[in-house]
Design an enzyme around this catalytic site. Structure first.
Site, short mmCIF file in Angstrom:
data_model
loop_
_atom_site.label_atom_id
_atom_site.label_comp_id
_atom_site.label_asym_id
_atom_site.label_seq_id
_atom_site.Cartn_x
_atom_site.Cartn_y
_atom_site.Cartn_z
N ASP A 1 0.87 -1.17 0.00
CA ASP A 1 0.00 0.00 0.00
C ASP A 1 0.91 1.23 0.00
O ASP A 1 2.14 1.12 0.11
CB ASP A 1 -0.97 -0.01 1.18
CG ASP A 1 -2.21 0.84 0.87
OD1 ASP A 1 -2.16 1.66 -0.07
OD2 ASP A 1 -3.22 0.71 1.57
C1 NOJ Z 1 -3.92 3.93 0.03
C2 NOJ Z 1 -5.11 3.06 0.14
O1 NOJ Z 1 -5.10 2.34 1.35
C3 NOJ Z 1 -5.25 2.07 -1.00
O2 NOJ Z 1 -6.46 1.39 -0.87
C4 NOJ Z 1 -5.14 2.79 -2.30
O3 NOJ Z 1 -5.32 1.90 -3.37
C5 NOJ Z 1 -3.79 3.47 -2.37
N1 NOJ Z 1 -3.68 4.43 -1.29
C6 NOJ Z 1 -3.58 4.16 -3.69
O4 NOJ Z 1 -4.40 5.24 -3.81
#
Ligand code: NOJ
Length: 744
Positions: free
Chosen positions: A286
């Site tokens: 993430d």
């Molecule tokens: C953080 C989020 O937790 C995740 O779900 C997302 O896909 C990414 N950022 C990218 O935006």
């Protein structure tokens, strides 16, 4: 002679065989291996590196990487996230084509509930229990996104969530592993369509691996502490379902699970996902989660973070720059093997090949197609259908709804009435025109006919001022019915949007009291991304529709339901607590040694002395304008062998005056079990349409899969004994019951 003949033939056939071998196109694995051989270590590491693009950032951008296009040209970047549109993506892909090996970039984006045409937020859509509709909205989102240059969506989010304080509850399918698994499958199938490589398919990503939804206290990014048995029983099934549906990628999560951050969790990423489940795609971290292991206190710097993550099976680094800055050093120090690097690169290159990007890196960058495919009438109609299907009728005293078209006047009151863009919800992309979003006011105008529409805002969403109450009161007094559009702001749920107080914000519930005090019939619409607490309203407002955030067609869909041209059929995919102190509350809990005999039994029972035990609205609850009778339950037998099955049949009849759909739900309970089993678990459901008076027989089949569970050794087993069987309209509205036995 014969001998010569056979020699000639042998030579002839071996020539053909050779020609065939040479003529055969290389398979993807062969192409990947050939490319890997040409790559330098730096180029390999580049493939594992993902940067944020030039679209709105979805995480904290802390470091400047310098000129991203230069980095791409030098082969330092394998993927870009947050970049949409043919024009933008083309610029970045052109830079990749200037790199030595011309390896195409992969463009990822959070296409969570629509691209240009926005659909209801995922939790709302889950309330439809309509797998076909859910698959279709993901299909349409993919078709549009693929036409807008996107290759890969960071969806579906398949995290089970039992805590409505958690802001990201809006993004998943609620609390139930069975429903969640079916929805995960539908969404993956929708996004990936007929398979990667098709021009209307984007690669899906099951996230967040794993248990992110169980953050302690519902506070986003918080630790997760849970038994492995709960992990396997409740949290992993939707991920396994996504995998079985062919999902191309997984994203790990920000949380630690029992003390090990997900990004460095070898048990999750290697042992379960890649080894036991045989996942062939790749795992992306993430945003920044690899580097955040320093804050967790798991590693001391990005060097150690990169080492821990890659060795644990995290293939791509989203935005933490730990890989790009450290992997070469780690390989030199023999802390990371080249085999490990190759394995990660291989997985990523394979997906790029499968998407067809090596054949044509610009195949998703066609401006004409982008124009033609976005916002078609078909997509808009599907968004309206999905929105209507997501609206839950929580309450309808004295059949106040649907509204008659002959009503003289309706007072539209509340802060949500005229909102436009906000209807798109938290994860909506800034693609398309705000004017395509239909507000409640506009939707009602379309359908009100001769009914006069009056309007008063009353208060703002988080207002503490009652200054607008008087005008709202007067407006309601002039009308025959008041429809109040209330709720929480669209961005009060979503990432980093946890709330400790999930009551209707501000003075809204007081405004509802004031309008109910007029004595006029009041319909309350609740806009939200989570279950909220609104006890007074639930007890006193005669009609309540939970509308969530419904996307572009919100206003039309709500008007359809208010006027009854669509009869609501949605069911809650998550339990609604009476108050925050009851959280976590979920329907599939254990019975305990001292279960309360009634809702208010506190005599040495597992209860609160200051609150009823039951939730305000139970999992599976949702009314219709019509009524349904459940009858004539029959089991094909009362005892089954492990190798056998029981057929359960019953009649469902529409006993009201409107045509309508019902979601008939099957729950089972393992009466005696070691370890324990929940008091009730959803095991099947059927959504079907019945005309007034119409009766249909529904059949469910129970086989050993429906009875199996993980024991304390994490083996999936069944145990002989008695099972309770419950069929109903909600988890707390069981209409038919019986039991059967699983024989030894
Ligand atoms: C953080 C989020 O937790 C995740 O779900 C997302 O896909 C990414 N950022 C990218 O935006």
């Amino acid at each position: 002679m014969n001998h010569i003949k056979s020699k000639i033939l042998t030579v002839f056939f071996s020539c053909i065989a050779t020609i065939t071998i040479y003529a055969q196109p290389k398979s993807i694995p062969q192409k990947v291996e050939a490319l890997l051989k040409k790559m330098t270590l730096a180029e390999k590491i580049g493939q594992l590196n993902q940067y944020n693009g030039d679209w709105a950032a979805t995480g904290p951008v802390t470091t400047d990487v310098g000129n991203k296009l230069d980095a791409i040209k030098s082969g330092e970047v394998g993927s870009i996230l947050n970049i949409v549109g043919v024009q933008h993506t083309r610029v970045f892909q052109e830079a990749a084509m200037k790199s030595r090996l011309k390896i195409p970039l992969l463009f990822g984006q959070d296409v969570i509930h629509g691209y240009s045409v926005t659909f209801p937020i995922p939790l709302a859509e889950a309330a439809s229990w309509d797998l076909t509709a859910i698959e279709r909205s993901a299909r349409i989102a993919a078709t549009e996104a693929a036409a807008g240059g996107v290759h890969w969506t960071f969806a579906p989010m398949v995290d089970i969530a039992r805590d409505p304080r958690w802001g990201r509850v809006m993004e998943g399918a609620g609390e139930d592993p069975y429903l969640g698994s079916l929805i995960a499958t539908a969404r993956v199938k929708g996004f990936q369509g007929n398979g990667l490589g098709n021009l209307d398919a984007i690669m899906a990503c099951a996230k967040h691996f794993t248990a992110y939804g169980a953050a302690i206290g519902g506070r986003d990014y918080n630790s997760v502490d849970m038994s492995l048995r709960t992990l396997w029983e409740v949290y992993l099934p939707p991920f396994k379902a996504a995998l079985d549906a062919g999902v191309g990628t997984f994203m790990n999560s920000f949380n630690d699970l029992n003390g090990i951050p997900a990004s460095a969790n070898r048990y999750l990423q290697r042992d379960i996902l890649k080894d036991k489940w045989g996942f062939k795609g790749f795992v992306v971290s993430d945003w920044g989660s690899i580097g955040e292991m320093i804050n967790h206190g798991y590693v001391k710097d990005n060097y150690e973070a990169a080492e821990a993550a890659i060795n644990a099976g995290n293939d791509m680094d989203m935005e933490s720059r730990s890989y790009i800055n450290n992997l070469a050093k780690l390989v030199a120090a023999k802390k990371v093997s080249i085999k490990t690097i190759d394995e990660a690169v291989r997985r990523i290159l394979t997906k790029k090949y499968e998407l067809g990007l090596f054949n044509d890196p610009f195949r998703f960058s066609d401006a004409e197609r982008e124009k033609r495919i976005l916002n078609t009438d078909e997509h808009i109609a599907a968004a309206r259908d999905a929105a209507r299907k997501s609206i839950v009728l929580l309450k309808n005293d004295k059949q106040l709804l649907p509204l008659s078209k002959s009503i003289g006047s309706i007072a539209l009151i509340g802060p949500m009435t005229k909102l436009k863009k906000e209807n798109k919800g938290f994860w909506a992309l800034d693609v398309g025109d705000e004017n395509q979003v239909v507000s409640l006011y506009e939707g009602m105008q379309q359908q009100a006919g001769n009914t006069k529409l009056l309007y008063a805002k009353g208060c703002d969403i988080t207002d503490t001022s009652r200054a607008g109450f008087n005008e709202a009161y007067k407006t309601a007094m002039q009308a025959d019915v008041a429809v109040m559009a209330m709720g929480e702001r669209f961005d009060m749920t979503g990432e980093a949007k946890s709330r400790s107080n999930i009551h209707l914000p501000g003075v809204q519930e007081e405004l509802i009291k004031a309008i109910v005090a007029t004595g006029k019939p009041v319909v309350v619409l609740l806009y939200a991304g989570r279950p909220m607490v609104f006890d007074w309203t639930a007890d006193h407002a005669p009609a309540i529709l939970y509308t969530w955030w419904l996307g572009n067609q919100a206003g039309n869909a709500i008007a359809d339901v208010l006027y009854g041209s669509y009869n609501p059929a949605a069911k809650l995919p998550i339990t609604f607590p009476r108050t925050e102190g009851q959280i976590p509350i979920y329907y599939n809990h254990y019975n305990t040694g001292r279960p309360a005999k009634t809702d208010s039994d506190v005599n040495y029972t597992s209860a609160y002395i200051d609150l009823l035990n039951s939730p305000k609205f139970a999992f599976g609850h949702g009314l219709s304008y019509t009524t349904f009778k459940y009858d004539n339950l029959k089991l094909s037998k009362k005892s089954m062998l492990k190798s056998g099955a029981i057929t359960v049949s019953f009649d469902l009849q529409n006993t009201g005056k409107y045509a309508g759909e019902e979601v008939a739900q099957l729950y089972l309970r393992d009466m005696v079990s070691q370890p324990l089993r929940p008091v009730k678990e959803l095991k099947d459901f059927k959504k079907l349409m019945l005309q007034p008076g119409e009766k249909k027989t529904i059949i469910f089949t129970i086989n050993k899969d429906k009875l199996a569970f993980y024991n304390d050794q994490l083996q999936r087993i069944t145990q002989p004994g008695e099972f309770g069987l419950m069929i109903g309209s909600a988890s707390d509205d069981i209409r038919l019951q019986d039991s059967f036995e699983l024989a030894n």
